[in-house]
Design an enzyme around this catalytic site. Structure first.
Site, mmCIF file in Angstrom:
data_model
loop_
_atom_site.group_PDB
_atom_site.id
_atom_site.type_symbol
_atom_site.label_atom_id
_atom_site.label_comp_id
_atom_site.label_asym_id
_atom_site.label_seq_id
_atom_site.Cartn_x
_atom_site.Cartn_y
_atom_site.Cartn_z
ATOM 1 N N SER A 113 -10.195 -1.094 6.660
ATOM 2 C CA SER A 113 -9.614 -0.847 5.340
ATOM 3 C C SER A 113 -8.871 -1.998 4.694
ATOM 4 O O SER A 113 -8.482 -1.898 3.532
ATOM 5 C CB SER A 113 -8.680 0.348 5.400
ATOM 6 O OG SER A 113 -9.429 1.516 5.238
ATOM 7 N N SER B 235 -9.758 1.431 2.512
ATOM 8 C CA SER B 235 -8.842 2.261 1.770
ATOM 9 C C SER B 235 -7.697 1.493 1.108
ATOM 10 O O SER B 235 -7.007 2.077 0.271
ATOM 11 C CB SER B 235 -8.262 3.326 2.701
ATOM 12 O OG SER B 235 -7.468 2.735 3.707
ATOM 13 N N LYS C 95 0.855 -1.189 0.000
ATOM 14 C CA LYS C 95 0.000 0.000 0.000
ATOM 15 C C LYS C 95 0.894 1.243 0.000
ATOM 16 O O LYS C 95 1.960 1.239 0.629
ATOM 17 C CB LYS C 95 -0.895 -0.041 1.244
ATOM 18 C CG LYS C 95 -1.955 1.036 1.320
ATOM 19 C CD LYS C 95 -2.869 0.808 2.531
ATOM 20 C CE LYS C 95 -3.968 1.852 2.644
ATOM 21 N NZ LYS C 95 -4.901 1.575 3.755
HETATM 22 N N1 GLN Z 1 -13.739 3.472 5.894
HETATM 23 C C1 GLN Z 1 -13.133 3.972 7.067
HETATM 24 C C2 GLN Z 1 -12.855 5.455 6.884
HETATM 25 O O1 GLN Z 1 -13.423 6.011 6.043
HETATM 26 C C3 GLN Z 1 -11.912 3.168 7.386
HETATM 27 C C4 GLN Z 1 -10.641 3.611 6.776
HETATM 28 C C5 GLN Z 1 -9.446 2.799 7.188
HETATM 29 O O2 GLN Z 1 -9.535 1.733 7.798
HETATM 30 N N2 GLN Z 1 -8.269 3.333 6.858
HETATM 31 O O3 GLN Z 1 -12.105 6.080 7.565
#
Ligand code: GLN
Length: 471
Positions: free
Chosen positions: A159, A135, A60
Site C-alpha cells: 500500500s 491504500s 495517512k
Molecule cells: N492491496 C492490498 C489489499 O487490498 C494491500 C493493502 C495494504 O497494503 N494496506 O489489501
C-alpha cells in the site's frame, strides 16, 4: 518538492503548502481533514539542524493525531478524534515537521485502488481520470502533486509501494519492526508496516532516520541502532548483485514496461552491477494472494472487532446491544470491508482453522524460506513494481484473476510476508505516466537498498520529480 526546499526557506512556505493542499483538493480529492497549521507554528522552536526543519508533511488518515479527526477513510470512524498521538507523529514533530493534512486511503487499508475510501476516489495527479493506487493513495498523490516533500503511509500488502509506482514517487517500506506502529489504526498486525513517500532517495533516507527506532509502546520494534541512512548513502554499483524476479517479469504483458525495464538493466550493468534472473517456484508465487487474503483478513477481523458502535465508532440505533452493533457495523463499513470480515471470520471458525488459517501460515513460512534462500546470493531482488501504468477505475482488478496477472500485481507481498525492506523507485515516464521498479533487500539492510535505489535514481533522471517541478 524536496525537504531542502523548505529547510532553506521560512515558515511562510509551510503555510503555503497548507494552501496548496486546499487548492489541490478539487483536482485530487486526496485529503480527508486539513490540519491547523497556524496552531502548530505559533511557538515553533526548531533549528535548521533538525532533520525536518519547517517541513510540511502529510499523514495517512489511519495515523492517530491528538485532537485531529482520524477516520481511516471509514464511515464508522467519522466521529473519531484521538486523545493521543501515534509515536511517529511525536517523532516527526520533534524533528521539526508541520502537519498539513490527513490523507485519504482505502477504507481501513483494505484495497489497492483508493476507490474504496469513504470520501471517494483519489485522482492520479498525472491523469485525473486514472487511479492513484492505494491504500495510501492520498499520501502518494500529495507528494506527486508537489504539495509536500514527505508523506507517511502504511503498507500491509504493498500500500505504499504500489501507489508510489502509479504516482511516480519514491515509496519506502523498511524492515518490520524498524518503525513503531503505536497509535496507527491496524489492518493486519503481522503484515502492517509504516512507510513513506518522497521525491528523492535522499529524502527517503532522511525521513527513515527520523521515524526509525525502538519504541517501548510497540513491542515489535527492534533495538537495533538506527543508522545515519542519509549520510551513508552512496550509489556505487560495482560488484553489486541484483536478482531479477523472472516470474514477475514473465507475467507482465505491457511492452512499454518491459522495454523501460530492460533499458534500466543495461544502465545498471554498465555501472558494474551483476544481474541475474531469479526463478521462484510457480506454486509458491501463485499462492501469494490467497495466502495474503486469509492471513490479512483473519487478523483484520480480530483487530476491528472493537469497531462496533459501543467501544468505538458511530453508533446506530437498535433495540438491544446486539442490534446496535449489527446496525453500526452494517452501516459503518463498505461492502468490500464487510466481505473481508466474512472471509476472515470463516477462516477462524474452529472447524476451519487448521484447514485454512494455519495452512496459510504454513504457506507463508514456505514462501519466506524460499525468499531467504534466493536473497542469500544477492544484494537485492528487482522487478517492475506494477504490470501497467496507473489504470482507470473501470479496468477492474476483480475481473482479471488469471494467475499471471496476480503474480505481476501482487509480488510486493513478499516484503510483507517476510518483513524485509522494500522500495519503489520511478524509472521512466511514458506518455506522461510514470513507471516504476521495486527493490527487496535483506532485513535491516536499508542502507544498501537505498544506495542501489540511488543509483537507479541517478540513471533515470527522475530525482525530485513531481508536477510542481515538471510544469
Ligand atoms: N492491496 C492490498 C489489499 O487490498 C494491500 C493493502 C495494504 O497494503 N494496506 O489489501
Amino acid at each position: 518538492m524536496r525537504i531542502d526546499d523548505y529547510k532553506q526557506g521560512n515558515l511562510e512556505k509551510v503555510v503555503e503548502a497548507g494552501e496548496k493542499a486546499k487548492a489541490s483538493q478539487e483536482r485530487l480529492n486526496a485529503v480527508v481533514s486539513f490540519c491547523d497549521i497556524e496552531e502548530q507554528i505559533k511557538d515553533y522552536k526548531h533549528t535548521q539542524s533538525d532533520l525536518l526543519f519547517q517541513t510540511p508533511v502529510a499523514l495517512k488518515d489511519n495515523i492517530n493525531t491528538k485532537g485531529t479527526r482520524t477516520t481511516a477513510s471509514s464511515r464508522i470512524l467519522d466521529n473519531y478524534i484521538p486523545v493521543y498521538n501515534a509515536t511517529i507523529v511525536d517523532k516527526l514533530k520533534a524533528a521539526g515537521a508541520v502537519f498539513v493534512a490527513k490523507t485519504s486511503m482505502d477504507e481501513l487499508g483494505m484495497g489497492g485502488t483508493n476507490l474504496n475510501a469513504y470520501t471517494g476516489k483519489v485522482n492520479n495527479p498525472w491523469d485525473l481520470q486514472r487511479i492513484s493506487g492505494g491504500s495510501s493513495g492520498g499520501s502518494a498523490a500529495l507528494v506527486a502533486e508537489g504539495v509536500v516533500p514527505l508523506a507517511i503511509g502504511s503498507d500491509t500488502g504493498d500500500s505504499v509501494r504500489k501507489p508510489a509506482a502509479y504516482c511516480g514517487v519514491v515509496g519506502l517500506k523498511p524492515t518490520y519492526g524498524r518503525i513503531s506502529r503505536y497509535g496507527i489504526i491496524p489492518y493486519a498486525s503481522s503484515l502492517d508496516h509504516v512507510g513513506l513517500f518522497t521525491t528523492t532517495i535522499k529524502d527517503a533516507a532522511t525521513a527513515l532516520e527520523v521515524l526509525a527506532g525502538r519504541d517501548d509502546n510497540d513491542m515489535t520494534t527492534s533495538y537495533k541502532p538506527v543508522e545515519k541512512y542519509s549520510s551513508l548513502l552512496n550509489s556505487d554499483l560495482q560488484g553489486k548483485r541484483i536478482g531479477v524476479i523472472k516470474n514477475v517479469m514473465d507475467a507482465i504483458e505491457d511492452k512499454t514496461i518491459q522495454e523501460t525495464f530492460k533499458q534500466l538493466l543495461d544502465k545498471l550493468e554498465s555501472r558494474g552491477a551483476i544481474i541475474e534472473d531469479v526463478v521462484f517456484d510457480t506454486d509458491l508465487m501463485n499462492a501469494l494472494l490467497p495466502t495474503y487474503y486469509v492471513i490479512s483478513n483473519a487478523e483484520a477481523t480480530a483487530n476491528h472487532s472493537n469497531l462496533d458502535g459501543i467501544r468505538f465508532g458511530v453508533r446506530e440505533d437498535g433495540d438491544d446491544l446486539t442490534s446496535i452493533m449489527i446496525n453500526s457495523r452494517t452501516k459503518g463499513f463498505s461492502s468490500e470491508v464487510r466481505k473481508r470480515f466474512v472471509i476472515g471470520s470463516y477462516s477462524l471458525f474452529t472447524e476451519n482453522q487448521d484447514k485454512i488459517f494455519r495452512k496459510a501460515q504454513k504457506v507463508r513460512r514456505r514462501i519466506v524460506d524460499a525468499l531467504k534462500e534466493k536473497l542469500a546470493s544477492y544484494d537485492v531482488l528487482l522487478a517492475s513494481a506494477a504490470g501497467s501504468i496507473a489504470p482507470y477505475p473501470d479496468e477492474s482488478y476483480g475481473e482479471k484473476l488469471s494467475a499471471t496477472y496476480l503474480v505481476a500485481e501482487n509480488h510486493m507481498l513478499l516484503g510483507n510476508f517476510s518483513g524485509y525492506p522494500s522500495i519503489t523507485v520511478p524509472n521512466a515516464i511514458v506518455d506522461g505516466m510514470p513507471v516504476a521498479v521495486n527493490l527487496l533487500a535483506k532485513p535491516f539492510e536499508e542502507t544498501l537498498m537505498l544506495s542501489i535505489a540511488k543509483a537507479i535514481e541517478e540513471e533515470c533522471g527522475l530525482e525530485g520529480y513531481c508536477r510542481e517541478v515538471s510544469e
